[in-house]
Scaffold this active site. Structure first.
Site, PDB file in Angstrom:
ATOM      1  N   ASP A 106       1.216  -1.367  -0.112  1.00 48.05           N
ATOM      2  CA  ASP A 106      -0.022  -0.039   0.026  1.00 48.05           C
ATOM      3  C   ASP A 106       0.985   1.284   0.085  1.00 48.05           C
ATOM      4  OD1 ASP A 106       0.730  -0.286   2.800  1.00 48.05           O
ATOM      5  OD2 ASP A 106      -1.289  -0.409   3.630  1.00 48.05           O
ATOM      6  N   ASP A 109       7.312   3.716   3.336  1.00 44.19           N
ATOM      7  CA  ASP A 109       7.814   5.353   4.259  1.00 44.19           C
ATOM      8  C   ASP A 109       8.931   5.013   4.103  1.00 44.19           C
ATOM      9  OD1 ASP A 109       7.539   7.196   5.897  1.00 44.19           O
ATOM     10  OD2 ASP A 109       5.943   5.956   7.164  1.00 44.19           O
ATOM     11  N   PHE A 158       1.014  11.431   7.177  1.00 41.19           N
ATOM     12  CA  PHE A 158      -0.409  10.618   8.074  1.00 41.19           C
ATOM     13  C   PHE A 158      -1.744  10.226   7.347  1.00 41.19           C
ATOM     14  CE2 PHE A 158      -2.813   7.520  10.668  1.00 41.19           C
ATOM     15  CZ  PHE A 158      -1.851   6.328  10.010  1.00 41.19           C
ATOM     16  N   ASP A 165      -5.381   2.440   7.769  1.00 45.24           N
ATOM     17  CA  ASP A 165      -5.597   2.658   8.366  1.00 45.24           C
ATOM     18  C   ASP A 165      -5.222   3.233   9.627  1.00 45.24           C
ATOM     19  OD1 ASP A 165      -3.805   0.109   8.480  1.00 45.24           O
ATOM     20  OD2 ASP A 165      -4.353   0.765  10.674  1.00 45.24           O
ATOM     21  N   ARG A 171     -10.119   1.765   6.405  1.00 49.16           N
ATOM     22  CA  ARG A 171      -9.650   1.178   5.112  1.00 49.16           C
ATOM     23  C   ARG A 171     -10.456   1.013   4.781  1.00 49.16           C
ATOM     24  NH1 ARG A 171      -4.614  -1.297   6.629  1.00 49.16           N
ATOM     25  NH2 ARG A 171      -4.932  -2.409   8.777  1.00 49.16           N
TER      26      ARG A 171
HETATM   27  P1  IMP Z   1       7.546   1.218   6.306  1.00 53.76           P
HETATM   28  O1  IMP Z   1       8.065   0.050   7.052  1.00 53.76           O
HETATM   29  O2  IMP Z   1       7.962   2.980   7.200  1.00 53.76           O
HETATM   30  O3  IMP Z   1       8.359   2.162   5.140  1.00 53.76           O
HETATM   31  O4  IMP Z   1       6.279   1.502   6.674  1.00 53.76           O
HETATM   32  C1  IMP Z   1       5.624   0.632   5.553  1.00 53.76           C
HETATM   33  C2  IMP Z   1       3.846   0.442   6.651  1.00 53.76           C
HETATM   34  O5  IMP Z   1       3.745   1.110   7.308  1.00 53.76           O
HETATM   35  C3  IMP Z   1       2.848   0.367   5.078  1.00 53.76           C
HETATM   36  O6  IMP Z   1       2.813  -1.192   5.233  1.00 53.76           O
HETATM   37  C4  IMP Z   1       1.760   0.777   6.295  1.00 53.76           C
HETATM   38  O7  IMP Z   1       1.128  -0.452   6.474  1.00 53.76           O
HETATM   39  C5  IMP Z   1       2.345   1.766   7.102  1.00 53.76           C
HETATM   40  N1  IMP Z   1       1.990   2.918   7.376  1.00 53.76           N
HETATM   41  C6  IMP Z   1       2.837   4.078   6.201  1.00 53.76           C
HETATM   42  N2  IMP Z   1       3.107   5.124   6.234  1.00 53.76           N
HETATM   43  C7  IMP Z   1       1.339   5.219   6.556  1.00 53.76           C
HETATM   44  C8  IMP Z   1       0.051   6.095   6.848  1.00 53.76           C
HETATM   45  O8  IMP Z   1       0.546   7.075   6.337  1.00 53.76           O
HETATM   46  N3  IMP Z   1      -0.968   6.137   6.479  1.00 53.76           N
HETATM   47  C9  IMP Z   1      -0.853   4.094   7.148  1.00 53.76           C
HETATM   48  N4  IMP Z   1      -0.067   3.667   7.539  1.00 53.76           N
HETATM   49  C10 IMP Z   1       1.243   4.023   6.926  1.00 53.76           C
HETATM   50 MG    MG Z   2       0.737  -2.121   4.797  1.00 50.93          MG
END
Ligand code: IMP
Ligand code: MG
Length: 185
Positions: A106, A109, A158, A165, A171
């Protein structure tokens, strides 16, 4: 699209309307169709639960080559920030030995989730791993893993909706909303 939505203790305002999201998925699917036009491999399309359910469904409908759908469930977020640790809540639903895997995420980040997942998939003997994500926060992404398909880039805030979610809620919206810190409850 709603003017404001309230989830738990926070308010969110519109960021990306559903029709724009769908257009970006059209473009990513077209690129993927072109890349897989002449291959006779059947890649695994790996839905990263729960956030990627809607994106995976919309993407799959647009693909005109054979795919083998599998899922895995990972989590790292609590509330509106990453905990830094990636947890596997449910393992792979199939055997990926010798297979090419396209991860369907999805959002990327910090990239910690995708990095951990790529490691898991090679440890499970995937022959090749590609990454497809609906959203990317480019300001946050510092990892070196190549992102093969990115539908949209967003600012470092965010967001919720279209599968994403805030502590379990939000969602189901077909549009994407961003945290609104100005509107008081
Ligand atoms: P990362 O490991 O920091 O790249 O984060 C990835 C995971 O964190 C994604 O698969 C999402 O489930 C969650 N995530 C990151 N940013 C957001 C956001 O802005 N809203 C909701 N979920 C997020
Ligand atoms: Mg995710």
């Amino acid at each position: 699209m709603k003017d404001r939505i309230k989830l738990h203790d926070k308010v969110f305002k519109p960021l990306i309307p559903g029709d724009e999201i769908e257009k970006s998925i059209d473009a990513v699917a077209a690129k993927m169709n072109a890349d897989y036009k002449d291959t006779d491999t059947v890649p695994v399309l790996l839905c990263v639960l729960n956030g990627s359910i809607l994106f995976t469904a919309e993407l799959m409908k647009r693909l005109d080559f054979d795919v083998d759908l599998m899922s895995i469930k990972l989590s790292s977020y609590r509330g509106t920030s990453s905990t830094g640790a990636v947890h596997m809540d449910m393992g792979l639903t199939g055997d990926i030995t010798g297979k090419e895997v396209i991860i369907v995420e999805d959002i990327v980040d910090t990239g910690r989730t995708i990095e951990a997942l790529v490691k898991i998939l090679y440890a499970r003997k995937a022959s090749k791993v590609k990454v497809c994500t609906l959203l990317l926060k480019p300001e946050m992404y510092k990892k070196t893993i190549g992102l093969d398909y990115v539908a949209m880039e967003i600012p470092n805030d965010f967001i919720v909706g279209f599968g994403l979610d805030y502590d379990g809620l939000g969602r189901n919206y077909k549009d994407i909303y961003i945290l609104d810190t100005d509107t008081k409850l």
